[in-house]
Scaffold this motif. Structure first.
Motif, mmCIF file in Angstrom:
data_model
loop_
_atom_site.group_PDB
_atom_site.id
_atom_site.type_symbol
_atom_site.label_atom_id
_atom_site.label_comp_id
_atom_site.label_asym_id
_atom_site.label_seq_id
_atom_site.Cartn_x
_atom_site.Cartn_y
_atom_site.Cartn_z
ATOM 1 N N LEU A 47 4.642 -6.997 9.665
ATOM 2 C CA LEU A 47 4.138 -5.635 9.864
ATOM 3 C C LEU A 47 4.909 -4.628 9.024
ATOM 4 C CD1 LEU A 47 3.502 -5.743 13.716
ATOM 5 C CD2 LEU A 47 1.827 -5.986 11.859
ATOM 6 N N ARG A 48 6.216 -4.837 8.874
ATOM 7 C CA ARG A 48 7.010 -3.960 8.016
ATOM 8 C C ARG A 48 6.530 -4.058 6.565
ATOM 9 N NH1 ARG A 48 11.896 -5.958 8.778
ATOM 10 N NH2 ARG A 48 11.707 -7.298 6.964
ATOM 11 N N ASP A 49 6.288 -5.283 6.087
ATOM 12 C CA ASP A 49 5.800 -5.480 4.722
ATOM 13 C C ASP A 49 4.436 -4.827 4.512
ATOM 14 O OD1 ASP A 49 8.095 -6.905 4.205
ATOM 15 O OD2 ASP A 49 7.122 -8.875 4.243
ATOM 16 N N VAL A 50 3.540 -5.004 5.474
ATOM 17 C CA VAL A 50 2.200 -4.409 5.362
ATOM 18 C C VAL A 50 2.306 -2.893 5.304
ATOM 19 C CG1 VAL A 50 0.039 -4.010 6.624
ATOM 20 C CG2 VAL A 50 0.954 -6.318 6.425
ATOM 21 N N ALA A 51 3.102 -2.304 6.189
ATOM 22 C CA ALA A 51 3.245 -0.848 6.219
ATOM 23 C C ALA A 51 3.839 -0.321 4.914
ATOM 24 C CB ALA A 51 4.107 -0.431 7.407
ATOM 25 N N GLU A 52 4.843 -1.029 4.372
ATOM 26 C CA GLU A 52 5.467 -0.584 3.127
ATOM 27 C C GLU A 52 4.517 -0.683 1.941
ATOM 28 O OE1 GLU A 52 9.002 -2.924 2.659
ATOM 29 O OE2 GLU A 52 10.078 -1.847 4.248
ATOM 30 N N GLN A 53 3.736 -1.760 1.881
ATOM 31 C CA GLN A 53 2.878 -1.992 0.726
ATOM 32 C C GLN A 53 1.533 -1.263 0.799
ATOM 33 O OE1 GLN A 53 2.487 -6.204 0.086
ATOM 34 N NE2 GLN A 53 4.682 -6.538 0.117
ATOM 35 N N HIS A 54 0.987 -1.150 2.022
ATOM 36 C CA HIS A 54 -0.385 -0.634 2.132
ATOM 37 C C HIS A 54 -0.538 0.554 3.061
ATOM 38 C CE1 HIS A 54 -1.540 -4.248 -0.014
ATOM 39 N NE2 HIS A 54 -0.866 -4.960 0.870
ATOM 40 N N GLY A 55 0.492 0.937 3.777
ATOM 41 C CA GLY A 55 0.423 2.052 4.707
ATOM 42 C C GLY A 55 0.024 1.605 6.106
ATOM 43 N N ALA A 56 0.211 2.497 7.054
ATOM 44 C CA ALA A 56 -0.038 2.180 8.470
ATOM 45 C C ALA A 56 -1.498 1.838 8.749
ATOM 46 C CB ALA A 56 0.405 3.350 9.337
ATOM 47 N N ALA A 57 -2.430 2.377 7.966
ATOM 48 C CA ALA A 57 -3.853 2.110 8.193
ATOM 49 C C ALA A 57 -4.213 0.645 7.971
ATOM 50 C CB ALA A 57 -4.708 2.995 7.296
ATOM 51 N N ALA A 58 -3.376 -0.090 7.242
ATOM 52 C CA ALA A 58 -3.662 -1.494 6.951
ATOM 53 C C ALA A 58 -3.139 -2.445 8.030
ATOM 54 C CB ALA A 58 -3.050 -1.872 5.597
ATOM 55 N N MET A 59 -2.502 -1.897 9.055
ATOM 56 C CA MET A 59 -1.978 -2.747 10.122
ATOM 57 C C MET A 59 -3.127 -3.473 10.814
ATOM 58 S SD MET A 59 1.210 -2.449 10.100
ATOM 59 C CE MET A 59 2.471 -2.072 11.235
#
Length: 142
Positions: A47-59
């Motif tokens: 989840l940290r990687d997703v948030a860093e790479q794509h933003g919170a909307a991509a969670m």
């Protein structure tokens, strides 16, 4: 006759209207981690990687965990970790085997903006159903 509306279940993938930027996509992440602590560690990193790479909307909207090996005595620690990751959850606890091991355990996690009406355990430690209302999609049984 020309039809100016789209029926999603009759089209091919990619057809139909594009989602508005205000509408988040629905996504499901599945994890078979072999233990609840491992699942939390994997989720936290992912989840940290997703948030860093794509933003919170991509969670992911929903996370399905299998083989959590979570016993009822550890529920509070699990719930705390799930809430820190920004999710809510429903759990069907693992059970002790005849040999003294731990088997099974499933959990469904969802973002806080999802309304969940109930938690249905179909087969303890193996099957869990959570009816939920997802904005821009509607009612789903996960």
């Amino acid at each position: 006759m020309i039809v100016s509306w789209f029926i999603a279940f009759l089209g091919f993938p990619g057809e139909g209207p594009r989602p508005r930027k205000s509408e988040a996509l629905f996504s499901i992440l599945t994890v078979n981690a072999g233990g609840w602590r491992a699942a939390i560690a994997i989720l936290t990193e992912h989840l940290r990687d997703v948030a860093e790479q794509h933003g919170a909307a991509a969670m992911p909207t929903v996370i399905l965990l299998q083989e959590t090996k979570l016993l009822e005595a550890r529920e509070a620690a699990f719930q705390t970790a799930v809430h820190r990751a920004g999710f809510r959850c429903s759990v069907s606890f693992a059970s002790r085997t005849a040999a003294g091991g731990i088997s099974g355990g499933v959990a469904i996690l969802w973002r806080p903006d999802i309304y969940v009406s109930e938690h249905i355990v179909g087969l303890p430690g193996r099957v869990l159903c959570v009816p939920m209302f997802v904005p821009h999609i509607g009612q789903l049984n996960v």
